[in-house]
Scaffold this motif. Structure first.
Motif, PDB file in Angstrom:
ATOM      1  N   SER A  82       0.831  -1.208   0.000  1.00 33.43           N
ATOM      2  CA  SER A  82       0.000   0.000   0.000  1.00 33.43           C
ATOM      3  C   SER A  82       0.862   1.254   0.000  1.00 33.43           C
ATOM      4  O   SER A  82       0.547   2.229  -0.682  1.00 33.43           O
ATOM      5  N   LYS A  83       1.929   1.217   0.739  1.00 27.01           N
ATOM      6  CA  LYS A  83       2.823   2.380   0.828  1.00 27.01           C
ATOM      7  C   LYS A  83       3.606   2.581  -0.471  1.00 27.01           C
ATOM      8  O   LYS A  83       3.753   3.706  -0.955  1.00 27.01           O
ATOM      9  N   LYS A  84       4.079   1.484  -1.055  1.00 36.19           N
ATOM     10  CA  LYS A  84       4.937   1.578  -2.233  1.00 36.19           C
ATOM     11  C   LYS A  84       4.153   1.733  -3.538  1.00 36.19           C
ATOM     12  O   LYS A  84       4.547   2.494  -4.423  1.00 36.19           O
ATOM     13  N   TYR A  85       3.029   1.006  -3.684  1.00 34.15           N
ATOM     14  CA  TYR A  85       2.295   0.985  -4.954  1.00 34.15           C
ATOM     15  C   TYR A  85       0.958   1.716  -4.907  1.00 34.15           C
ATOM     16  O   TYR A  85       0.384   2.002  -5.945  1.00 34.15           O
ATOM     17  N   GLY A  86       0.429   1.944  -3.730  1.00 35.91           N
ATOM     18  CA  GLY A  86      -0.848   2.635  -3.612  1.00 35.91           C
ATOM     19  C   GLY A  86      -2.032   1.699  -3.772  1.00 35.91           C
ATOM     20  O   GLY A  86      -1.919   0.477  -3.685  1.00 35.91           O
ATOM     21  N   LYS A  87      -3.217   2.287  -4.033  1.00 38.74           N
ATOM     22  CA  LYS A  87      -4.440   1.489  -4.179  1.00 38.74           C
ATOM     23  C   LYS A  87      -4.382   0.641  -5.439  1.00 38.74           C
ATOM     24  O   LYS A  87      -3.738   0.996  -6.417  1.00 38.74           O
ATOM     25  N   GLY A  88      -5.119  -0.465  -5.396  1.00 34.62           N
ATOM     26  CA  GLY A  88      -5.226  -1.309  -6.581  1.00 34.62           C
ATOM     27  C   GLY A  88      -4.215  -2.445  -6.630  1.00 34.62           C
ATOM     28  O   GLY A  88      -4.171  -3.180  -7.611  1.00 34.62           O
ATOM     29  N   TYR A  89      -3.406  -2.607  -5.600  1.00 33.05           N
ATOM     30  CA  TYR A  89      -2.431  -3.699  -5.549  1.00 33.05           C
ATOM     31  C   TYR A  89      -2.631  -4.488  -4.271  1.00 33.05           C
ATOM     32  O   TYR A  89      -3.091  -3.963  -3.264  1.00 33.05           O
ATOM     33  N   ARG A  90      -2.276  -5.782  -4.341  1.00 34.74           N
ATOM     34  CA  ARG A  90      -2.432  -6.626  -3.159  1.00 34.74           C
ATOM     35  C   ARG A  90      -1.334  -7.687  -3.111  1.00 34.74           C
ATOM     36  O   ARG A  90      -0.682  -7.974  -4.129  1.00 34.74           O
ATOM     37  N   ALA A  91      -1.187  -8.285  -1.929  1.00 30.09           N
ATOM     38  CA  ALA A  91      -0.270  -9.408  -1.756  1.00 30.09           C
ATOM     39  C   ALA A  91      -0.927 -10.651  -2.348  1.00 30.09           C
ATOM     40  O   ALA A  91      -2.124 -10.860  -2.198  1.00 30.09           O
ATOM     41  N   HIS A  92      -0.143 -11.457  -3.046  1.00 28.86           N
ATOM     42  CA  HIS A  92      -0.705 -12.619  -3.744  1.00 28.86           C
ATOM     43  C   HIS A  92       0.268 -13.786  -3.656  1.00 28.86           C
ATOM     44  O   HIS A  92       1.470 -13.609  -3.801  1.00 28.86           O
ATOM     45  N   HIS A  93      -0.263 -14.986  -3.446  1.00 27.52           N
ATOM     46  CA  HIS A  93       0.545 -16.215  -3.388  1.00 27.52           C
ATOM     47  C   HIS A  93       1.704 -16.083  -2.407  1.00 27.52           C
ATOM     48  O   HIS A  93       2.867 -16.189  -2.788  1.00 27.52           O
TER      49      HIS A  93
END
Length: 101
Positions: A82-93
């Motif tokens: 959230s800090k580095k990429y902002g909204k629209g990204y999530r942790a996966h696998h």
């Protein structure tokens, strides 16, 4: 004869003290329960794109149980995303390495 009986008695007393503990040991403070520590390595995914790129982040967590430590580590990774990429990204696998210390 008296010397061998005295040595035998002393040896038995030492074994019994070791097995039952001593008065000093029972008054000692109890050891703290061990905590679980976990490290998560998660891929960074743009939500909705299906992109499983090679961007990965690592996070650490601590908890009273293994699952609590893993969730804490995954939350750490998500906070970094959230800090580095902002909204629209999530942790996966995510993959985890956990240990009790």
């Amino acid at each position: 004869m008296k010397k061998s009986i005295a040595c035998w008695t002393a040896a038995v007393a030492c074994v019994l003290l070791a097995l039952t503990g001593t008065a000093e040991a029972s008054g000692a403070t109890m050891a703290k329960p061990k905590a679980w520590y976990s490290t998560a390595v998660c891929g960074v995914e743009k939500i909705g794109s299906g992109d499983h790129g090679d961007k990965q982040l690592k996070g650490n967590g601590k908890g009273k149980s293994k699952s609590e430590a893993e969730k804490s580590a995954q939350r750490d990774v998500q906070a970094q995303i959230s800090k580095k990429y902002g909204k629209g990204y999530r942790a996966h696998h995510c993959t985890f390495r956990s240990s009790r210390r």
